[in-house]
Scaffold this motif. Structure first.
Motif, PDB file in Angstrom:
ATOM      1  N   SER A  44      -0.815  -3.029  -0.601  1.00 22.14           N
ATOM      2  CA  SER A  44       0.042  -3.014  -1.784  1.00 22.14           C
ATOM      3  C   SER A  44       0.833  -1.719  -1.876  1.00 22.14           C
ATOM      4  CB  SER A  44      -0.812  -3.210  -3.043  1.00 22.14           C
ATOM      5  OG  SER A  44      -0.014  -3.190  -4.200  1.00 22.14           O
ATOM      6  N   GLY A  45       0.167  -0.584  -1.667  1.00 23.24           N
ATOM      7  CA  GLY A  45       0.860   0.702  -1.726  1.00 23.24           C
ATOM      8  C   GLY A  45       1.905   0.855  -0.635  1.00 23.24           C
ATOM      9  N   ALA A  46       1.570   0.409   0.574  1.00 20.89           N
ATOM     10  CA  ALA A  46       2.518   0.513   1.687  1.00 20.89           C
ATOM     11  C   ALA A  46       3.760  -0.342   1.448  1.00 20.89           C
ATOM     12  CB  ALA A  46       1.837   0.099   2.987  1.00 20.89           C
ATOM     13  N   CYS A  47       3.578  -1.537   0.911  1.00 16.44           N
ATOM     14  CA  CYS A  47       4.724  -2.419   0.637  1.00 16.44           C
ATOM     15  C   CYS A  47       5.615  -1.844  -0.461  1.00 16.44           C
ATOM     16  CB  CYS A  47       4.235  -3.812   0.239  1.00 16.44           C
ATOM     17  SG  CYS A  47       3.551  -4.765   1.608  1.00 16.44           S
ATOM     18  N   ALA A  48       5.012  -1.228  -1.468  1.00 18.22           N
ATOM     19  CA  ALA A  48       5.805  -0.622  -2.536  1.00 18.22           C
ATOM     20  C   ALA A  48       6.681   0.500  -1.986  1.00 18.22           C
ATOM     21  CB  ALA A  48       4.888  -0.093  -3.643  1.00 18.22           C
ATOM     22  N   ALA A  49       6.090   1.364  -1.161  1.00 16.80           N
ATOM     23  CA  ALA A  49       6.866   2.454  -0.564  1.00 16.80           C
ATOM     24  C   ALA A  49       7.970   1.903   0.342  1.00 16.80           C
ATOM     25  CB  ALA A  49       5.937   3.371   0.223  1.00 16.80           C
ATOM     26  N   GLY A  50       7.633   0.894   1.140  1.00 20.98           N
ATOM     27  CA  GLY A  50       8.636   0.298   2.028  1.00 20.98           C
ATOM     28  C   GLY A  50       9.789  -0.328   1.278  1.00 20.98           C
ATOM     29  N   SER A  51       9.518  -0.894   0.092  1.00 16.57           N
ATOM     30  CA  SER A  51      10.597  -1.524  -0.673  1.00 16.57           C
ATOM     31  C   SER A  51      11.625  -0.500  -1.127  1.00 16.57           C
ATOM     32  CB  SER A  51      10.012  -2.260  -1.884  1.00 16.57           C
ATOM     33  OG  SER A  51       9.503  -1.363  -2.850  1.00 16.57           O
ATOM     34  N   PHE A  52      11.166   0.663  -1.609  1.00 20.67           N
ATOM     35  CA  PHE A  52      12.097   1.696  -2.047  1.00 20.67           C
ATOM     36  C   PHE A  52      12.962   2.193  -0.890  1.00 20.67           C
ATOM     37  CE2 PHE A  52       8.811   2.622  -5.482  1.00 20.67           C
ATOM     38  CZ  PHE A  52       9.558   2.019  -6.473  1.00 20.67           C
ATOM     39  N   VAL A  53      12.324   2.418   0.259  1.00 20.42           N
ATOM     40  CA  VAL A  53      13.059   2.947   1.413  1.00 20.42           C
ATOM     41  C   VAL A  53      14.070   1.926   1.933  1.00 20.42           C
ATOM     42  CG1 VAL A  53      12.832   3.726   3.804  1.00 20.42           C
ATOM     43  CG2 VAL A  53      11.195   4.502   2.067  1.00 20.42           C
ATOM     44  N   LEU A  54      13.651   0.668   2.048  1.00 21.79           N
ATOM     45  CA  LEU A  54      14.524  -0.353   2.624  1.00 21.79           C
ATOM     46  C   LEU A  54      15.747  -0.611   1.745  1.00 21.79           C
ATOM     47  CD1 LEU A  54      14.709  -2.170   5.087  1.00 21.79           C
ATOM     48  CD2 LEU A  54      13.450  -3.931   3.834  1.00 21.79           C
ATOM     49  N   VAL A  55      15.548  -0.722   0.440  1.00 22.12           N
ATOM     50  CA  VAL A  55      16.685  -0.960  -0.454  1.00 22.12           C
ATOM     51  C   VAL A  55      17.595   0.261  -0.507  1.00 22.12           C
ATOM     52  CG1 VAL A  55      17.365  -1.453  -2.837  1.00 22.12           C
ATOM     53  CG2 VAL A  55      15.434  -2.651  -1.824  1.00 22.12           C
ATOM     54  N   ALA A  56      17.011   1.453  -0.492  1.00 23.30           N
ATOM     55  CA  ALA A  56      17.819   2.667  -0.577  1.00 23.30           C
ATOM     56  C   ALA A  56      18.760   2.816   0.610  1.00 23.30           C
ATOM     57  CB  ALA A  56      16.899   3.889  -0.673  1.00 23.30           C
ATOM     58  N   PHE A  57      18.297   2.463   1.811  1.00 24.88           N
ATOM     59  CA  PHE A  57      19.111   2.655   3.008  1.00 24.88           C
ATOM     60  C   PHE A  57      19.798   1.380   3.480  1.00 24.88           C
ATOM     61  CE2 PHE A  57      16.112   6.244   3.302  1.00 24.88           C
ATOM     62  CZ  PHE A  57      17.030   7.283   3.454  1.00 24.88           C
ATOM     63  N   ASN A 105       3.295  -2.361 -11.144  1.00 29.06           N
ATOM     64  CA  ASN A 105       4.485  -3.101 -11.579  1.00 29.06           C
ATOM     65  C   ASN A 105       5.765  -2.291 -11.496  1.00 29.06           C
ATOM     66  OD1 ASN A 105       2.500  -4.958 -12.270  1.00 29.06           O
ATOM     67  ND2 ASN A 105       3.541  -5.594 -14.137  1.00 29.06           N
ATOM     68  N   PHE A 106       5.671  -1.030 -11.119  1.00 28.15           N
ATOM     69  CA  PHE A 106       6.832  -0.146 -11.172  1.00 28.15           C
ATOM     70  C   PHE A 106       7.950  -0.602 -10.237  1.00 28.15           C
ATOM     71  CE2 PHE A 106       9.306   3.709 -10.703  1.00 28.15           C
ATOM     72  CZ  PHE A 106       9.261   4.273 -11.958  1.00 28.15           C
ATOM     73  N   SER A 107       7.609  -0.865  -8.974  1.00 29.74           N
ATOM     74  CA  SER A 107       8.647  -1.247  -8.015  1.00 29.74           C
ATOM     75  C   SER A 107       9.278  -2.577  -8.388  1.00 29.74           C
ATOM     76  CB  SER A 107       8.070  -1.309  -6.595  1.00 29.74           C
ATOM     77  OG  SER A 107       7.019  -2.260  -6.512  1.00 29.74           O
ATOM     78  N   THR A 119      18.162   7.640  -6.425  1.00 25.73           N
ATOM     79  CA  THR A 119      17.259   7.253  -7.507  1.00 25.73           C
ATOM     80  C   THR A 119      16.039   6.517  -6.950  1.00 25.73           C
ATOM     81  OG1 THR A 119      19.063   7.093  -9.114  1.00 25.73           O
ATOM     82  CG2 THR A 119      17.049   5.866  -9.598  1.00 25.73           C
ATOM     83  N   LEU A 120      16.265   5.578  -6.033  1.00 24.62           N
ATOM     84  CA  LEU A 120      15.157   4.831  -5.438  1.00 24.62           C
ATOM     85  C   LEU A 120      14.249   5.728  -4.606  1.00 24.62           C
ATOM     86  CD1 LEU A 120      17.064   1.587  -4.400  1.00 24.62           C
ATOM     87  CD2 LEU A 120      15.373   1.799  -6.223  1.00 24.62           C
ATOM     88  N   LEU A 121      14.843   6.635  -3.837  1.00 23.84           N
ATOM     89  CA  LEU A 121      14.035   7.525  -3.004  1.00 23.84           C
ATOM     90  C   LEU A 121      13.195   8.483  -3.839  1.00 23.84           C
ATOM     91  CD1 LEU A 121      16.566   8.365  -0.138  1.00 23.84           C
ATOM     92  CD2 LEU A 121      14.593   6.818  -0.047  1.00 23.84           C
ATOM     93  N   SER A 122      13.678   8.831  -5.039  1.00 22.67           N
ATOM     94  CA  SER A 122      12.914   9.742  -5.908  1.00 22.67           C
ATOM     95  C   SER A 122      11.651   9.100  -6.453  1.00 22.67           C
ATOM     96  CB  SER A 122      13.799  10.209  -7.071  1.00 22.67           C
ATOM     97  OG  SER A 122      14.041   9.150  -7.986  1.00 22.67           O
ATOM     98  N   MET A 123      11.519   7.793  -6.293  1.00 22.35           N
ATOM     99  CA  MET A 123      10.373   7.061  -6.856  1.00 22.35           C
ATOM    100  C   MET A 123       9.263   6.821  -5.843  1.00 22.35           C
ATOM    101  SD  MET A 123      12.576   4.329  -9.101  1.00 22.35           S
ATOM    102  CE  MET A 123      13.581   4.892 -10.487  1.00 22.35           C
ATOM    103  N   LEU A 124       9.343   7.457  -4.675  1.00 27.02           N
ATOM    104  CA  LEU A 124       8.337   7.235  -3.641  1.00 27.02           C
ATOM    105  C   LEU A 124       6.969   7.808  -4.005  1.00 27.02           C
ATOM    106  CD1 LEU A 124      10.385   7.783  -0.353  1.00 27.02           C
ATOM    107  CD2 LEU A 124       9.274   5.673  -1.121  1.00 27.02           C
TER     108      LEU A 124
END
Length: 438
Positions: free
Chosen positions: A131-144, A49-51, A212-217
Protein backbone atom coordinates in the motif's frame (compact mmCIF):
# COMPACT_ATOMS: atom_id res chain seq x y z
CA UNK A 1 -11.25 -14.03 21.05
CA UNK A 2 -12.07 -11.38 23.60
CA UNK A 3 -11.54 -7.66 22.94
CA UNK A 4 -8.14 -6.08 23.40
CA UNK A 5 -9.29 -3.91 26.27
CA UNK A 6 -10.83 -6.92 27.95
CA UNK A 7 -7.58 -8.85 27.63
CA UNK A 8 -5.72 -6.01 29.33
CA UNK A 9 -8.29 -5.83 32.12
CA UNK A 10 -8.01 -9.56 32.85
CA UNK A 11 -4.22 -9.33 32.76
CA UNK A 12 -4.26 -6.41 35.14
CA UNK A 13 -6.60 -8.17 37.56
CA UNK A 14 -4.52 -11.34 37.70
CA UNK A 15 -1.32 -9.41 38.20
CA UNK A 16 -2.97 -7.36 40.93
CA UNK A 17 -3.16 -10.49 43.09
CA UNK A 18 0.55 -11.19 42.71
CA UNK A 19 2.11 -7.74 42.42
CA UNK A 20 -0.31 -5.52 44.35
CA UNK A 21 2.30 -2.87 45.30
CA UNK A 22 2.72 -1.66 41.66
CA UNK A 23 -0.72 -1.01 40.09
CA UNK A 24 0.06 2.53 38.93
CA UNK A 25 2.77 1.68 36.30
CA UNK A 26 0.49 -0.94 34.77
CA UNK A 27 -2.34 1.62 34.51
CA UNK A 28 0.01 4.09 32.86
CA UNK A 29 1.13 1.40 30.41
CA UNK A 30 -2.47 0.69 29.41
CA UNK A 31 -3.23 4.38 28.97
CA UNK A 32 -0.08 4.83 26.93
CA UNK A 33 -1.01 1.90 24.69
CA UNK A 34 -4.53 3.32 24.26
CA UNK A 35 -3.29 6.67 23.04
CA UNK A 36 -0.60 5.15 20.82
CA UNK A 37 -3.26 3.04 19.11
CA UNK A 38 -5.68 5.96 18.84
CA UNK A 39 -3.08 8.22 17.24
CA UNK A 40 -1.82 5.33 15.13
CA UNK A 41 -5.21 4.59 13.62
CA UNK A 42 -5.87 8.30 13.05
CA UNK A 43 -2.61 8.63 11.12
CA UNK A 44 -3.29 5.42 9.19
CA UNK A 45 -6.67 6.78 8.10
CA UNK A 46 -5.07 10.08 7.13
CA UNK A 47 -2.22 8.57 5.12
CA UNK A 48 -4.28 5.79 3.53
CA UNK A 49 -6.83 8.10 1.88
CA UNK A 50 -4.49 11.00 1.15
CA UNK A 51 -3.32 9.98 -2.33
CA UNK A 52 -6.89 9.04 -3.34
CA UNK A 53 -8.17 12.49 -2.36
CA UNK A 54 -5.30 14.34 -4.00
CA UNK A 55 -5.91 12.55 -7.30
CA UNK A 56 -9.57 13.61 -7.28
CA UNK A 57 -8.58 17.18 -6.40
CA UNK A 58 -6.09 17.15 -9.28
CA UNK A 59 -8.59 15.59 -11.72
CA UNK A 60 -9.23 18.82 -13.60
CA UNK A 61 -5.49 19.46 -13.97
CA UNK A 62 -4.78 15.87 -15.01
CA UNK A 63 -7.32 16.03 -17.82
CA UNK A 64 -6.07 19.47 -18.87
CA UNK A 65 -2.49 18.11 -19.29
CA UNK A 66 -1.09 20.49 -16.68
CA UNK A 67 2.70 20.71 -16.87
CA UNK A 68 5.22 22.42 -14.67
CA UNK A 69 8.51 23.74 -16.06
CA UNK A 70 9.95 25.38 -12.99
CA UNK A 71 7.21 26.90 -10.87
CA UNK A 72 5.08 28.01 -13.81
CA UNK A 73 2.23 25.77 -14.81
CA UNK A 74 1.43 25.67 -18.48
CA UNK A 75 -1.10 23.68 -20.36
CA UNK A 76 -0.52 21.25 -23.18
CA UNK A 77 -1.54 21.06 -25.91
CA UNK A 78 -3.93 24.01 -25.67
CA UNK A 79 -5.72 26.31 -23.23
CA UNK A 80 -7.62 24.84 -20.33
CA UNK A 81 -10.32 23.82 -20.30
CA UNK A 82 -10.81 22.55 -23.82
CA UNK A 83 -14.45 23.03 -24.85
CA UNK A 84 -16.02 19.99 -26.40
CA UNK A 85 -18.57 22.10 -28.19
CA UNK A 86 -17.84 25.74 -28.96
CA UNK A 87 -21.51 26.66 -28.76
CA UNK A 88 -22.13 24.79 -25.48
CA UNK A 89 -23.16 26.81 -22.45
CA UNK A 90 -20.90 24.59 -20.32
CA UNK A 91 -17.13 24.99 -19.98
CA UNK A 92 -16.12 21.36 -20.43
CA UNK A 93 -12.95 19.33 -20.62
CA UNK A 94 -12.91 16.98 -23.59
CA UNK A 95 -13.10 14.10 -21.06
CA UNK A 96 -15.19 14.14 -17.89
CA UNK A 97 -13.43 14.15 -14.53
CA UNK A 98 -15.43 10.96 -13.94
CA UNK A 99 -12.67 9.25 -15.96
CA UNK A 100 -10.26 10.06 -13.14
CA UNK A 101 -12.85 8.86 -10.64
CA UNK A 102 -13.13 5.50 -12.39
CA UNK A 103 -9.35 5.09 -12.51
CA UNK A 104 -9.29 6.02 -8.83
CA UNK A 105 -12.02 3.61 -7.75
CA UNK A 106 -12.25 0.52 -10.03
CA UNK A 107 -9.03 -1.12 -8.76
CA UNK A 108 -10.26 -0.44 -5.21
CA UNK A 109 -13.60 -2.03 -6.09
CA UNK A 110 -11.87 -5.16 -7.42
CA UNK A 111 -9.69 -5.45 -4.31
CA UNK A 112 -12.66 -5.08 -1.95
CA UNK A 113 -14.73 -7.53 -3.98
CA UNK A 114 -12.09 -10.24 -3.77
CA UNK A 115 -10.77 -9.45 -0.27
CA UNK A 116 -13.29 -11.55 1.72
CA UNK A 117 -12.39 -14.60 -0.39
CA UNK A 118 -8.68 -14.85 0.29
CA UNK A 119 -6.90 -11.66 1.35
CA UNK A 120 -6.76 -12.97 4.93
CA UNK A 121 -4.16 -15.52 3.79
CA UNK A 122 -1.66 -12.68 3.32
CA UNK A 123 -0.21 -11.27 6.59
CA UNK A 124 -0.90 -7.64 7.42
CA UNK A 125 2.67 -6.33 7.13
CA UNK A 126 3.22 -7.17 3.43
CA UNK A 127 -0.15 -5.60 2.61
CA UNK A 128 0.87 -2.36 4.32
CA UNK A 129 4.22 -2.32 2.48
CA UNK A 130 2.49 -2.74 -0.89
CA UNK A 131 0.00 0.00 0.00
CA UNK A 132 2.76 2.46 0.90
CA UNK A 133 4.79 1.67 -2.21
CA UNK A 134 1.77 2.17 -4.50
CA UNK A 135 0.94 5.51 -2.87
CA UNK A 136 4.48 6.79 -3.43
CA UNK A 137 4.49 5.48 -7.01
CA UNK A 138 1.22 7.27 -7.78
CA UNK A 139 2.63 10.68 -6.83
CA UNK A 140 5.80 10.15 -8.86
CA UNK A 141 4.05 8.77 -11.95
CA UNK A 142 1.43 11.53 -12.17
CA UNK A 143 3.99 14.25 -11.44
CA UNK A 144 6.28 13.22 -14.30
CA UNK A 145 3.56 12.14 -16.72
CA UNK A 146 3.33 13.70 -20.19
CA UNK A 147 -0.03 12.23 -21.16
CA UNK A 148 -3.47 11.66 -19.73
CA UNK A 149 -3.03 7.88 -20.13
CA UNK A 150 0.14 7.79 -18.03
CA UNK A 151 -1.46 10.06 -15.44
CA UNK A 152 -4.43 7.71 -15.18
CA UNK A 153 -2.01 4.81 -14.58
CA UNK A 154 -0.67 6.80 -11.63
CA UNK A 155 -4.23 7.30 -10.39
CA UNK A 156 -4.72 3.52 -10.59
CA UNK A 157 -1.73 3.07 -8.25
CA UNK A 158 -3.34 5.49 -5.78
CA UNK A 159 -6.52 3.43 -6.00
CA UNK A 160 -4.69 0.17 -5.27
CA UNK A 161 -2.98 1.80 -2.29
CA UNK A 162 -6.20 3.19 -0.84
CA UNK A 163 -8.33 0.09 -1.44
CA UNK A 164 -5.82 -2.39 -0.08
CA UNK A 165 -5.11 -0.15 2.89
CA UNK A 166 -8.78 0.37 3.78
CA UNK A 167 -9.56 -3.35 3.73
CA UNK A 168 -6.43 -4.07 5.78
CA UNK A 169 -6.86 -1.42 8.46
CA UNK A 170 -10.62 -1.82 8.91
CA UNK A 171 -10.06 -5.57 9.38
CA UNK A 172 -7.31 -4.78 11.87
CA UNK A 173 -9.75 -2.80 14.05
CA UNK A 174 -11.36 -6.14 14.99
CA UNK A 175 -8.39 -6.77 17.32
CA UNK A 176 -8.62 -3.44 19.15
CA UNK A 177 -11.29 -1.64 21.21
CA UNK A 178 -14.21 -0.42 19.09
CA UNK A 179 -13.17 3.18 19.80
CA UNK A 180 -10.38 2.91 17.22
CA UNK A 181 -13.04 2.88 14.46
CA UNK A 182 -13.85 6.47 15.39
CA UNK A 183 -10.17 7.42 15.22
CA UNK A 184 -9.74 5.67 11.87
CA UNK A 185 -12.81 7.40 10.43
CA UNK A 186 -11.66 10.77 11.70
CA UNK A 187 -8.28 10.19 10.09
CA UNK A 188 -9.86 9.35 6.73
CA UNK A 189 -11.89 12.54 7.02
CA UNK A 190 -8.71 14.42 7.84
CA UNK A 191 -7.16 12.98 4.68
CA UNK A 192 -9.99 14.46 2.66
CA UNK A 193 -9.62 17.90 4.20
CA UNK A 194 -5.82 18.05 4.31
CA UNK A 195 -5.41 16.41 0.90
CA UNK A 196 -7.80 18.77 -0.87
CA UNK A 197 -6.64 21.81 1.12
CA UNK A 198 -2.93 21.13 0.57
CA UNK A 199 -3.41 20.70 -3.18
CA UNK A 200 -5.56 23.84 -3.35
CA UNK A 201 -3.23 25.87 -1.13
CA UNK A 202 0.04 24.89 -2.81
CA UNK A 203 -1.27 25.46 -6.34
CA UNK A 204 -2.92 28.76 -5.31
CA UNK A 205 0.43 29.83 -3.84
CA UNK A 206 2.05 29.36 -7.25
CA UNK A 207 3.56 25.89 -6.94
CA UNK A 208 3.10 23.81 -10.05
CA UNK A 209 0.91 20.67 -9.95
CA UNK A 210 4.04 18.58 -10.55
CA UNK A 211 5.97 20.01 -7.61
CA UNK A 212 2.84 19.92 -5.45
CA UNK A 213 2.53 16.16 -6.00
CA UNK A 214 6.22 15.53 -5.34
CA UNK A 215 6.02 17.46 -2.06
CA UNK A 216 3.54 14.86 -0.78
CA UNK A 217 5.92 11.89 -0.91
CA UNK A 218 6.36 12.04 2.86
CA UNK A 219 2.80 10.76 3.37
CA UNK A 220 3.52 7.11 2.36
CA UNK A 221 6.56 7.14 4.67
CA UNK A 222 4.33 8.35 7.53
CA UNK A 223 1.91 5.49 6.77
CA UNK A 224 4.64 2.88 7.22
CA UNK A 225 6.00 4.55 10.35
CA UNK A 226 2.53 4.71 11.93
CA UNK A 227 1.94 1.00 11.36
CA UNK A 228 5.34 -0.45 12.19
CA UNK A 229 6.47 1.92 14.95
CA UNK A 230 3.36 3.33 16.62
CA UNK A 231 0.66 0.64 16.90
CA UNK A 232 1.03 -1.76 19.80
CA UNK A 233 0.54 -5.48 19.39
CA UNK A 234 -3.11 -6.54 19.73
CA UNK A 235 -2.20 -10.09 20.79
CA UNK A 236 -2.55 -10.74 24.55
CA UNK A 237 0.69 -11.64 26.33
CA UNK A 238 1.33 -15.35 26.73
CA UNK A 239 2.87 -15.02 30.17
CA UNK A 240 1.95 -13.15 33.33
CA UNK A 241 5.46 -11.85 33.84
CA UNK A 242 5.70 -8.08 33.72
CA UNK A 243 8.63 -7.91 31.30
CA UNK A 244 6.85 -10.00 28.68
CA UNK A 245 3.65 -7.99 29.11
CA UNK A 246 5.50 -4.73 28.59
CA UNK A 247 7.28 -6.14 25.56
CA UNK A 248 3.99 -7.21 23.98
CA UNK A 249 2.47 -3.79 24.68
CA UNK A 250 5.24 -2.08 22.73
CA UNK A 251 5.91 -4.60 19.98
CA UNK A 252 5.29 -3.21 16.46
CA UNK A 253 3.08 -5.21 14.12
CA UNK A 254 5.89 -6.68 12.07
CA UNK A 255 4.98 -10.33 12.13
CA UNK A 256 2.11 -12.73 11.61
CA UNK A 257 0.87 -12.93 15.17
CA UNK A 258 -2.36 -11.13 14.29
CA UNK A 259 -3.07 -13.56 11.48
CA UNK A 260 -2.54 -16.49 13.80
CA UNK A 261 -5.06 -15.22 16.35
CA UNK A 262 -7.83 -13.90 14.12
CA UNK A 263 -11.27 -14.07 15.72
CA UNK A 264 -13.04 -14.85 12.47
CA UNK A 265 -10.66 -16.47 10.06
CA UNK A 266 -8.87 -18.41 12.78
CA UNK A 267 -12.01 -20.52 13.05
CA UNK A 268 -12.43 -20.85 9.25
CA UNK A 269 -15.80 -19.29 8.54
CA UNK A 270 -17.72 -21.41 6.07
CA UNK A 271 -19.22 -19.94 2.90
CA UNK A 272 -22.66 -20.33 4.45
CA UNK A 273 -21.60 -18.38 7.55
CA UNK A 274 -20.10 -15.62 5.43
CA UNK A 275 -23.23 -15.34 3.32
CA UNK A 276 -25.40 -15.25 6.44
CA UNK A 277 -23.28 -12.45 7.95
CA UNK A 278 -23.29 -10.53 4.65
CA UNK A 279 -27.10 -10.71 4.39
CA UNK A 280 -27.44 -9.40 7.93
CA UNK A 281 -25.40 -6.34 6.92
CA UNK A 282 -27.50 -5.37 3.89
CA UNK A 283 -29.61 -2.86 5.83
CA UNK A 284 -26.38 -0.90 6.35
CA UNK A 285 -24.69 -1.68 3.03
CA UNK A 286 -27.54 -0.57 0.74
CA UNK A 287 -27.94 2.95 2.25
CA UNK A 288 -24.17 3.48 2.12
CA UNK A 289 -24.12 2.46 -1.57
CA UNK A 290 -26.86 5.03 -2.32
CA UNK A 291 -25.14 7.78 -0.34
CA UNK A 292 -21.83 7.34 -2.11
CA UNK A 293 -23.49 7.00 -5.49
CA UNK A 294 -25.28 10.34 -5.01
CA UNK A 295 -22.34 12.29 -3.63
CA UNK A 296 -19.76 11.10 -6.14
CA UNK A 297 -22.20 11.62 -9.00
CA UNK A 298 -22.28 15.21 -7.76
CA UNK A 299 -18.52 15.45 -7.21
CA UNK A 300 -17.26 13.98 -10.48
CA UNK A 301 -20.31 14.40 -12.69
CA UNK A 302 -21.59 17.87 -11.75
CA UNK A 303 -18.75 19.82 -10.10
CA UNK A 304 -17.12 20.58 -13.45
CA UNK A 305 -20.46 21.81 -14.84
CA UNK A 306 -21.25 24.06 -11.84
CA UNK A 307 -19.14 26.87 -13.30
CA UNK A 308 -19.79 30.51 -12.41
CA UNK A 309 -18.33 33.10 -14.78
CA UNK A 310 -19.14 36.09 -12.53
CA UNK A 311 -16.41 35.36 -9.95
CA UNK A 312 -12.69 36.01 -9.70
CA UNK A 313 -12.01 32.26 -9.48
CA UNK A 314 -10.99 30.39 -12.62
CA UNK A 315 -12.74 27.17 -13.59
CA UNK A 316 -9.88 25.05 -12.20
CA UNK A 317 -9.87 27.05 -8.95
CA UNK A 318 -13.63 26.65 -8.52
CA UNK A 319 -13.27 22.89 -8.96
CA UNK A 320 -10.54 22.75 -6.29
CA UNK A 321 -12.67 24.79 -3.88
CA UNK A 322 -15.59 22.44 -4.39
CA UNK A 323 -13.38 19.47 -3.53
CA UNK A 324 -11.93 21.19 -0.47
CA UNK A 325 -15.34 22.19 0.96
CA UNK A 326 -16.73 18.71 0.40
CA UNK A 327 -13.78 17.18 2.23
CA UNK A 328 -14.14 19.70 5.08
CA UNK A 329 -17.70 18.50 5.62
CA UNK A 330 -16.57 14.86 5.51
CA UNK A 331 -13.85 15.50 8.08
CA UNK A 332 -16.23 17.25 10.50
CA UNK A 333 -18.85 14.50 10.37
CA UNK A 334 -16.41 11.57 10.43
CA UNK A 335 -15.00 13.05 13.64
CA UNK A 336 -18.42 13.48 15.27
CA UNK A 337 -19.11 9.96 16.56
CA UNK A 338 -18.51 10.87 20.21
CA UNK A 339 -21.18 13.58 20.15
CA UNK A 340 -23.65 12.36 17.52
CA UNK A 341 -24.58 8.76 16.68
CA UNK A 342 -27.07 7.83 13.96
CA UNK A 343 -28.61 4.39 13.71
CA UNK A 344 -30.98 4.88 10.78
CA UNK A 345 -28.51 5.65 8.00
CA UNK A 346 -31.23 5.27 5.33
CA UNK A 347 -32.38 8.80 6.26
CA UNK A 348 -28.93 10.12 5.30
CA UNK A 349 -29.21 8.27 1.97
CA UNK A 350 -32.54 9.98 1.23
CA UNK A 351 -31.15 13.43 2.00
CA UNK A 352 -28.10 12.82 -0.21
CA UNK A 353 -30.30 11.73 -3.13
CA UNK A 354 -32.31 14.95 -2.71
CA UNK A 355 -29.00 16.86 -2.91
CA UNK A 356 -28.22 15.13 -6.19
CA UNK A 357 -31.62 15.98 -7.66
CA UNK A 358 -31.35 19.64 -6.61
CA UNK A 359 -27.86 20.18 -8.06
CA UNK A 360 -28.71 18.30 -11.26
CA UNK A 361 -31.68 20.64 -11.69
CA UNK A 362 -29.38 23.64 -11.20
CA UNK A 363 -26.96 22.36 -13.82
CA UNK A 364 -29.86 22.06 -16.25
CA UNK A 365 -31.72 25.30 -15.45
CA UNK A 366 -28.96 27.46 -13.86
CA UNK A 367 -31.27 29.04 -11.28
CA UNK A 368 -28.79 29.53 -8.39
CA UNK A 369 -27.41 33.10 -8.59
CA UNK A 370 -24.24 32.73 -6.51
CA UNK A 371 -21.36 30.31 -6.15
CA UNK A 372 -21.55 30.76 -2.38
CA UNK A 373 -24.87 28.91 -2.30
CA UNK A 374 -23.15 26.02 -4.08
CA UNK A 375 -20.38 26.19 -1.47
CA UNK A 376 -22.93 25.71 1.34
CA UNK A 377 -24.68 22.82 -0.41
CA UNK A 378 -21.37 21.05 -1.05
CA UNK A 379 -20.34 21.46 2.60
CA UNK A 380 -23.69 19.93 3.62
CA UNK A 381 -23.15 17.10 1.13
CA UNK A 382 -19.84 16.27 2.78
CA UNK A 383 -21.43 16.29 6.25
CA UNK A 384 -24.00 13.70 5.13
CA UNK A 385 -21.42 11.44 3.49
CA UNK A 386 -18.99 11.46 6.43
CA UNK A 387 -21.77 10.82 8.97
CA UNK A 388 -22.98 7.84 6.95
CA UNK A 389 -19.50 6.29 6.79
CA UNK A 390 -18.56 6.51 10.46
CA UNK A 391 -22.00 5.52 11.78
CA UNK A 392 -22.31 2.57 9.41
CA UNK A 393 -19.05 0.96 10.50
CA UNK A 394 -19.64 1.80 14.16
CA UNK A 395 -23.08 0.15 14.05
CA UNK A 396 -21.63 -2.91 12.34
CA UNK A 397 -18.93 -3.19 15.02
CA UNK A 398 -21.59 -3.04 17.74
CA UNK A 399 -23.91 -5.62 16.18
CA UNK A 400 -21.45 -8.30 15.07
CA UNK A 401 -19.84 -10.90 17.30
CA UNK A 402 -16.09 -11.12 17.88
CA UNK A 403 -15.99 -14.18 15.65
CA UNK A 404 -17.57 -12.38 12.67
CA UNK A 405 -16.35 -8.80 13.13
CA UNK A 406 -13.24 -8.95 10.96
CA UNK A 407 -15.13 -10.50 8.05
CA UNK A 408 -18.02 -8.04 8.51
CA UNK A 409 -15.66 -5.07 8.29
CA UNK A 410 -13.99 -6.49 5.18
CA UNK A 411 -17.27 -7.27 3.44
CA UNK A 412 -18.86 -3.91 4.26
CA UNK A 413 -15.96 -2.05 2.64
CA UNK A 414 -17.54 -2.81 -0.72
CA UNK A 415 -20.44 -0.41 -0.03
CA UNK A 416 -18.84 2.97 -0.67
CA UNK A 417 -16.72 1.65 -3.54
CA UNK A 418 -19.72 0.12 -5.34
CA UNK A 419 -21.65 3.39 -5.07
CA UNK A 420 -18.69 5.41 -6.32
CA UNK A 421 -18.08 3.05 -9.25
CA UNK A 422 -21.71 3.22 -10.37
CA UNK A 423 -21.63 7.01 -10.18
CA UNK A 424 -18.51 7.18 -12.34
CA UNK A 425 -20.01 4.91 -15.00
CA UNK A 426 -23.16 7.05 -15.25
CA UNK A 427 -21.38 10.41 -14.96
CA UNK A 428 -19.36 9.84 -18.15
CA UNK A 429 -22.33 9.72 -20.58
CA UNK A 430 -24.06 12.53 -18.66
CA UNK A 431 -20.99 14.73 -19.18
CA UNK A 432 -20.95 14.00 -22.91
CA UNK A 433 -24.69 14.67 -23.23
CA UNK A 434 -24.66 17.98 -21.35
CA UNK A 435 -21.51 19.26 -23.05
CA UNK A 436 -23.16 18.80 -26.46
CA UNK A 437 -26.15 20.94 -25.53
CA UNK A 438 -26.29 24.40 -27.15
Amino acid sequence: MAGYAGSWRRLSDSEGEETAPEPQPRLLDRRGAHWKNAVGFWLLGLCNNFSYVVMLSAAHDILSHQRAPGNQSQVEPGPTPVPRNGSSRFDCNSVSTAAVLLADILPTFLIKLLAPLGLHLLPYSPRVLVSGACAAGSFVLVAFSHSVTTSLCGVVLASISSGLGEVTFLSLTAFYPRAVISWWSSGTGGAGLLGALSYLGLTQAGLSPQHTLLSMLGIPALLLASYFLLLTSPAPPQSGREEEAETAARQPLINNEVSESKPGYGTSLSLHERWTVFKSLLHYIVPLVLIYFAEYFINQGLFELLYFRNTSLSHAQQYRWYQMLYQAGVFASRSSLHCCRIRFTWALALLQCLNLGFLLADVWFSFLPSIYLIFLIILYEGLLGGAAYVNTFHNIALETSDKHREFAMEASCISDTLGISLSGVLALPLHDFLCQLP
